[in-house]
Scaffold this active site. Structure first.
Site, PDB file in Angstrom:
ATOM      1  N   VAL A  11       0.894  -1.012  -0.240  1.00  0.00           N
ATOM      2  CA  VAL A  11      -0.107  -0.040  -0.035  1.00  0.00           C
ATOM      3  C   VAL A  11       0.925   1.284   0.019  1.00  0.00           C
ATOM      4  CG1 VAL A  11      -1.645   1.391   1.265  1.00  0.00           C
ATOM      5  CG2 VAL A  11      -1.839  -1.070   0.998  1.00  0.00           C
ATOM      6  N   THR A  86      -0.792  -4.128   9.583  1.00  0.00           N
ATOM      7  CA  THR A  86      -1.916  -4.461  10.424  1.00  0.00           C
ATOM      8  C   THR A  86      -2.311  -5.899  10.460  1.00  0.00           C
ATOM      9  OG1 THR A  86      -3.615  -3.704   9.475  1.00  0.00           O
ATOM     10  CG2 THR A  86      -2.740  -1.731  10.689  1.00  0.00           C
ATOM     11  N   ARG A 154      -6.712  -3.083  -5.622  1.00  0.00           N
ATOM     12  CA  ARG A 154      -6.474  -4.514  -5.893  1.00  0.00           C
ATOM     13  C   ARG A 154      -5.317  -4.971  -6.411  1.00  0.00           C
ATOM     14  NH1 ARG A 154     -10.551  -4.776 -10.669  1.00  0.00           N
ATOM     15  NH2 ARG A 154      -9.388  -2.806 -11.014  1.00  0.00           N
ATOM     16  N   HIS A 254     -17.381 -15.181  -9.016  1.00  0.00           N
ATOM     17  CA  HIS A 254     -16.799 -16.222  -9.770  1.00  0.00           C
ATOM     18  C   HIS A 254     -16.435 -17.244  -8.787  1.00  0.00           C
ATOM     19  CE1 HIS A 254     -16.459 -13.740 -13.532  1.00  0.00           C
ATOM     20  NE2 HIS A 254     -15.740 -12.922 -12.505  1.00  0.00           N
ATOM     21  N   ALA A 255     -16.925 -18.310  -9.031  1.00  0.00           N
ATOM     22  CA  ALA A 255     -16.741 -19.708  -8.101  1.00  0.00           C
ATOM     23  C   ALA A 255     -15.496 -20.285  -8.124  1.00  0.00           C
ATOM     24  CB  ALA A 255     -17.897 -20.863  -8.326  1.00  0.00           C
ATOM     25  N   GLY A 260      -8.554 -15.388  -0.829  1.00  0.00           N
ATOM     26  CA  GLY A 260      -7.365 -15.175   0.217  1.00  0.00           C
ATOM     27  C   GLY A 260      -6.739 -13.785  -0.182  1.00  0.00           C
ATOM     28  N   CYS A 263      -6.107  -8.882   2.302  1.00  0.00           N
ATOM     29  CA  CYS A 263      -7.304  -7.829   2.813  1.00  0.00           C
ATOM     30  C   CYS A 263      -8.317  -8.838   3.422  1.00  0.00           C
ATOM     31  CB  CYS A 263      -7.921  -7.056   1.698  1.00  0.00           C
ATOM     32  SG  CYS A 263      -6.540  -5.913   1.395  1.00  0.00           S
ATOM     33  N   ARG A 331      -0.403 -14.614   0.749  1.00  0.00           N
ATOM     34  CA  ARG A 331      -0.947 -14.555   2.084  1.00  0.00           C
ATOM     35  C   ARG A 331      -2.506 -15.289   1.994  1.00  0.00           C
ATOM     36  NH1 ARG A 331       0.216  -8.282   3.444  1.00  0.00           N
ATOM     37  NH2 ARG A 331       0.427  -8.300   1.021  1.00  0.00           N
TER      38      ARG A 331
END
Length: 449
Positions: A11, A86, A154, A254-255, A260, A263, A331
């Protein structure tokens, strides 16, 4: 304006580079001297398309610098952005604010004149008021304001999101702070992008509510996908049909193998904890967290079925390990749940990902890394598509099937169709929320001829 950016993670770095491209004088600070040295050499420590080029452009223009010295960074700055991590605190789901509060205290002690201290990190409701108290205590004589400016970037499309945002959210307590923030974002205001100015608590809540809602949409369609498999419906057609309703929209329907990233997992857990702390459980969000974990386990069951109920002795090729394409971020990626189950079950796992190996080598012990999907699939018993990188959207399925010992595919991103797989010579194909197939032995023998 002069801006200081505390933290050069995802970020902080993206925001700092983009602010400099607005024409501001930006200094990015990080305590890690190796990272600063890398940035000064023009090297970007994260993978984000276009970031290296934009960074080089603004460094050359003299609008962007990097340092480990706090006083240098904030000297003359009208706004200091805190963009430190965080992470979810172990054991209780809270967002760990240690780094935010430490940064605020450091800024307070080093600042010499009026400054707006802006929290860019994702923080629970009430954090900015706590930041204000920390600053007051550290430097009672300092004239300052605190602002909340949550990010909505994003990964893989961060620059475009920053330059062409759906909205910019700014939480302030004074007109003076609002004016400073308006000037910072003036280039976007002039191009009619929405700037939402509100109070501190509302700005903080907007961030959590937005991410929890998007995570809910993903989890909802994954539950619908499971029901589609039982009833014979096609989740892609269902998602298209409901997404045409303007009240619902087609994004995040979207299946797949579950959400993950940096965020959604962290922010849903934090929102659930905030609700608990205020005696008002966020029941939908809590259920979303539970179901998302169940989705990942359901994917393991799919793979186990395709391996005739045992991974032991099987060779499995996995395409994609990052939580989404166009990032190196792993992550809370579904791969971190699915691949260890394969390895733990006795499978030989080969992995191919355009950007995932750097982080994945430490996170996924026991796998074999390949730089080519066809090498990964050579003599494999199962092919698993786990991340929808463009490199995996146009595979030569005929070639892939011929290379495999047992040509079976688990398409967990619904890139292909059962017809594509059957025509290419696969013996079995499974996706998420759609009909698959498995040839009977006679049909398999005939296809091989």
């Amino acid at each position: 304006m002069k801006i200081a950016m505390i933290g050069t993670g995802y970020v902080g770095l993206v925001s700092g580079v983009c602010f400099s491209d607005f024409g501001h004088d930006v200094v990015c600070l990080d305590k890690n001297p190796d990272k600063i040295a890398m940035l000064e050499r023009g090297e970007v420590p994260i993978f984000e398309p276009g970031l290296d080029t934009l960074m080089a452009k603004n460094v050359e223009a003299g609008r962007l610098r990097f340092t480990t010295d706090l006083e240098t960074a904030i000297d003359g700055a009208e706004a200091v952005f805190i963009a430190v991590g965080t992470p979810t605190r172990r054991g209780d789901g809270h967002a760990d604010l240690t780094y935010v509060m430490a940064a605020a205290e450091d800024v307070a002690r080093a600042a010499k004149g009026y400054v707006v201290i802006v929290t860019k990190s994702t923080v629970p409701v009430g954090t900015n008021r706590a930041v204000k108290q920390v600053v007051k205590k550290a430097n009672p004589a300092l004239e300052f304001d605190v602002a909340s400016n949550p990010e909505f970037l994003r990964e893989g499309a961060a620059i475009d999101d920053f330059m062409k945002p759906d909205r910019v959210v700014v939480g302030v307590q004074s007109d003076r702070a609002a004016e400073v923030m308006a000037e910072i974002y003036r280039p976007l205001y002039l191009r009619d992008f929405p700037i939402v100015t509100t109070d501190l608590e509302s700005a903080e809540m907007i961030k959590y509510a937005a991410n929890a809602f998007l995570a809910t949409k993903i989890t909802f369609i994954n539950e619908i996908a499971a029901l589609c498999e039982r009833t014979g419906a096609d989740v892609k057609k269902v998602a298209h049909g409901i997404g045409l309703d303007g009240r619902i929209g087609n994004k995040f329907l979207h299946a797949g193998p579950g959400y993950g990233g940096s965020c959604f997992p962290k922010d849903t857990k934090a929102l659930a904890r905030i609700g608990q702390d205020h005696g008002l459980p966020m029941q939908i969000t809590e259920k979303v967290i539970t179901v998302n974990e169940e989705v990942k386990r359901r994917m393991i069951d799919k793979l186990l079925d395709l391996c005739d109920d045992t991974f032991n002795g099987k060779t499995i090729a996995v395409l994609g390990v990052t939580f989404k394409p166009n990032t190196d971020d792993m992550r809370d990626a579904p791969s971190l749940t699915i691949i260890p189950a394969l390895v733990g079950g006795g499978a030989k796992v080969r992995v191919c990902d355009p950007q995932g190996q750097r982080e994945g080598e430490a996170l996924l012990p026991g796998v074999i890394w390949q730089d080519d999907p066809y090498k990964a699939a050579n003599k494999a018993d199962l092919l698993v598509i786990l991340t929808e990188w463009n490199e995996f959207r146009a595979l030569d399925l005929n070639r892939m099937a011929r290379k495999m010992t047992t040509p079976r595919m688990a398409d967990l991103r619904n890139i292909y169709s059962s017809r594509d797989a059957r025509r290419a010579g696969f013996d079995a194909y499974e996706s998420v929320g759609r009909a698959g197939f498995r040839r009977d032995p006679a049909e398999t023998e005939q296809a091989a001829k």
